[in-house]
Write an enzyme that holds these catalytic residues in place. Structure first.
Site, PDB file in Angstrom:
ATOM      1  N   LYS A 119      78.831 -14.310 -34.932  1.00 41.25           N
ATOM      2  CA  LYS A 119      79.586 -13.576 -34.896  1.00 41.25           C
ATOM      3  C   LYS A 119      80.972 -13.362 -34.164  1.00 41.25           C
ATOM      4  CE  LYS A 119      78.711 -10.080 -38.577  1.00 41.25           C
ATOM      5  NZ  LYS A 119      78.453  -7.793 -38.676  1.00 41.25           N
ATOM      6  N   LYS A 150      74.857 -18.692 -45.699  1.00 38.43           N
ATOM      7  CA  LYS A 150      75.105 -17.560 -46.767  1.00 38.43           C
ATOM      8  C   LYS A 150      75.687 -17.191 -47.403  1.00 38.43           C
ATOM      9  CE  LYS A 150      74.543 -13.777 -43.936  1.00 38.43           C
ATOM     10  NZ  LYS A 150      74.802 -12.559 -42.919  1.00 38.43           N
ATOM     11  N   LYS A 177      80.025 -11.463 -47.292  1.00 31.42           N
ATOM     12  CA  LYS A 177      81.239 -10.551 -47.352  1.00 31.42           C
ATOM     13  C   LYS A 177      82.805 -10.854 -46.666  1.00 31.42           C
ATOM     14  CE  LYS A 177      78.504  -6.346 -46.041  1.00 31.42           C
ATOM     15  NZ  LYS A 177      77.469  -5.526 -46.011  1.00 31.42           N
TER      16      LYS A 177
HETATM   17  P1  TYM Z   1      74.503  -6.713 -44.108  1.00 26.85           P
HETATM   18  O1  TYM Z   1      75.099  -5.437 -44.168  1.00 26.85           O
HETATM   19  O2  TYM Z   1      74.769  -7.735 -43.495  1.00 26.85           O
HETATM   20  O3  TYM Z   1      73.794  -6.517 -45.074  1.00 26.85           O
HETATM   21  C1  TYM Z   1      72.196  -5.841 -45.849  1.00 26.85           C
HETATM   22  C2  TYM Z   1      71.189  -5.991 -46.651  1.00 26.85           C
HETATM   23  O4  TYM Z   1      71.935  -7.334 -47.894  1.00 26.85           O
HETATM   24  C3  TYM Z   1      71.140  -9.045 -46.993  1.00 26.85           C
HETATM   25  N1  TYM Z   1      71.840 -10.243 -47.148  1.00 26.85           N
HETATM   26  C4  TYM Z   1      71.464 -10.721 -47.929  1.00 26.85           C
HETATM   27  N2  TYM Z   1      69.921 -11.049 -48.802  1.00 26.85           N
HETATM   28  C5  TYM Z   1      69.928 -12.547 -49.586  1.00 26.85           C
HETATM   29  N3  TYM Z   1      71.147 -13.230 -49.181  1.00 26.85           N
HETATM   30  C6  TYM Z   1      72.043 -13.142 -48.842  1.00 26.85           C
HETATM   31  N4  TYM Z   1      73.674 -14.193 -48.591  1.00 26.85           N
HETATM   32  C7  TYM Z   1      72.624 -11.756 -48.159  1.00 26.85           C
HETATM   33  N5  TYM Z   1      73.059 -11.333 -47.695  1.00 26.85           N
HETATM   34  C8  TYM Z   1      72.948  -9.787 -46.850  1.00 26.85           C
HETATM   35  C9  TYM Z   1      70.705  -8.568 -45.303  1.00 26.85           C
HETATM   36  O5  TYM Z   1      70.071  -9.524 -44.952  1.00 26.85           O
HETATM   37  C10 TYM Z   1      70.198  -6.873 -45.570  1.00 26.85           C
HETATM   38  O6  TYM Z   1      69.115  -6.973 -45.701  1.00 26.85           O
HETATM   39  N6  TYM Z   1      72.077  -5.282 -39.181  1.00 26.85           N
HETATM   40  C11 TYM Z   1      72.060  -5.702 -40.932  1.00 26.85           C
HETATM   41  C12 TYM Z   1      72.066  -3.981 -41.241  1.00 26.85           C
HETATM   42  C13 TYM Z   1      70.973  -2.925 -40.489  1.00 26.85           C
HETATM   43  C14 TYM Z   1      69.983  -2.321 -40.669  1.00 26.85           C
HETATM   44  C15 TYM Z   1      69.761  -1.914 -40.286  1.00 26.85           C
HETATM   45  C16 TYM Z   1      69.091  -3.158 -41.889  1.00 26.85           C
HETATM   46  C17 TYM Z   1      71.158  -2.025 -39.748  1.00 26.85           C
HETATM   47  N7  TYM Z   1      69.968  -0.798 -38.996  1.00 26.85           N
HETATM   48  C18 TYM Z   1      68.048  -1.094 -40.450  1.00 26.85           C
HETATM   49  C19 TYM Z   1      67.768  -2.451 -42.085  1.00 26.85           C
HETATM   50  C20 TYM Z   1      67.228  -2.008 -40.921  1.00 26.85           C
HETATM   51  C21 TYM Z   1      73.013  -5.868 -42.081  1.00 26.85           C
HETATM   52  O7  TYM Z   1      73.837  -5.922 -41.042  1.00 26.85           O
HETATM   53  O8  TYM Z   1      73.276  -6.312 -43.178  1.00 26.85           O
END
Ligand code: TYM
Length: 339
Positions: free
Chosen positions: A118, A201, A204
């Site tokens: 990022k 990947k 968004k």
């Molecule tokens: P974020 O918002 O990027 O994504 C949310 C969830 O979606 C999953 N994900 C995917 N899974 C499969 N293929 C993809 N292309 C894909 N893109 C996103 C992510 O693995 C995630 O499960 N840091 C985290 C948010 C967070 C979090 C937490 C998660 C903050 N605190 C505590 C678990 C526990 C994030 O940026 O996810």
């Protein structure tokens, strides 16, 4: 050690930083909804404080937070069975994050690939929050003594850091207070790839909207994006092994498997040998069939933002009831007067 003494509790979070994608749905939301029936207390957080580690327009952030909540509910999460709330309404997360900033080591944080991705080439210009991001994520999880965290593959390293923080805290203070949380990364679509590049990947934040399917896309858009998805010229192979060197084909098969609740092997039994001209329309029909009801339920829920705000406030209150005593005990262990 601690896994044995902590009752099972699920926590996960999603950033309200733009449209929800098919990756978020298959890697996270769909699996949360399936797990809801197993009777384990589950807490799901719209991590608005994480979102602002990169610039967010305030009005768009508020809208994205509500839309994300609508996405949770439209995917099958019941706000009575699970706790749904936005992170900023529970200040214990940031209070705990400060403690963890003092536990985590610079070297650990510097290894985080999400920060490197990022921040890109201009890391000096990244926010301090972006660097500290994983300590806040550890706080999200450990402020509830969560034992299981369902996530997509891309979050694995952050959960490992969370475990390192829990272990170091327990060792430093001579306690068995925080659980050593397990990541739960299961199913055919734990890493949904871009429709334009099978090595990236689905995200968004990708500049190309054609690279992803958004949960708010209409049927025609979904069908068009799948029709135009990059593939090689060969038909699908006859078996799973043949997908190995073909990332784009594998991605589409994984998506088909996850959407139809089948294994990749079952899908290959049926689809093996078909040309993409035949497979893609089948995938598009399946995607529309599964996603259109979610999209229309999201827009219905978004008609009543006050109701969404009420759900988030209620969830925040229930979350705080769990978080407050755990933070208090953490402060006491650390030696804060008054805790
Ligand atoms: P974020 O918002 O990027 O994504 C949310 C969830 O979606 C999953 N994900 C995917 N899974 C499969 N293929 C993809 N292309 C894909 N893109 C996103 C992510 O693995 C995630 O499960 N840091 C985290 C948010 C967070 C979090 C937490 C998660 C903050 N605190 C505590 C678990 C526990 C994030 O940026 O996810």
């Amino acid at each position: 050690m601690s896994e044995a003494v902590h009752t099972p509790r699920v926590f996960s979070g999603i950033q309200p930083s733009g449209n929800l994608t098919l990756g978020n749905y298959l890697g996270a939301l769909k699996r949360f909804a399936e797990a809801q029936e197993n009777g384990i207390e589950s807490i799901y957080c719209m991590v608005d404080l994480h979102a602002i580690t990169v610039w967010q327009d305030p009005a768009k952030l508020a809208n994205a937070t509500r839309e994300l909540c609508a996405g949770f509910i439209a995917s099958g999460l019941d706000p009575k069975k699970s706790i749904l709330f936005n992170q900023s309404q529970v200040p214990e997360h940031t209070q705990m994050a400060w403690i963890f900033n003092c536990v985590a080591r610079m070297g650990w944080m510097q290894r985080m690939t999400q920060f490197k991705d990022k921040a890109g080439k201009n890391a000096q210009n990244a926010s301090l929050g972006l660097f500290a991001y994983p300590a806040l994520m550890a706080a999200d999880i450990l402020t509830y003594h969560a034992t299981h965290v369902p996530v997509g593959e891309d979050q694995k390293q952050h959960i490992e850091l969370t475990r390192d923080i829990a272990i170091k805290f327990n060792n430093d203070y001579g306690v068995e207070f925080f659980p050593v949380t397990a990541p739960v990364i299961e199913g055919a679509a734990t890493r949904v790839m871009s429709l334009r590049d099978g090595s990236k990947k689905m995200s968004k934040s990708d500049p190309s909207d054609m690279s992803r399917i958004n949960l708010t896309d209409d049927a025609d858009t979904i069908a068009k994006k799948i029709r135009k998805a990059k593939t090689d010229p060969e038909p699908l192979p006859e078996s799973v092994d043949g997908l190995e060197e073909r990332p784009e084909a594998r991605n589409l098969v994984n998506i088909y498997a996850a959407l139809s609740d089948r294994t990749v092997a079952q899908v290959m039994d049926e689809m093996g040998g078909k040309p993409f001209s035949e497979f893609k329309p089948m995938l598009a029909d399946l995607a529309v069939e599964k996603l259109a009801p979610i999209s229309s339920e999201m827009s219905r829920l978004m008609q009543d933002p006050a109701e969404i705000d009420r759900i988030l406030a209620d969830g925040a209150q229930r979350a705080r009831a769990i978080a407050t005593p755990i933070l208090q005990e953490t402060y006491r262990i650390v030696g804060m007067v008054g805790a």
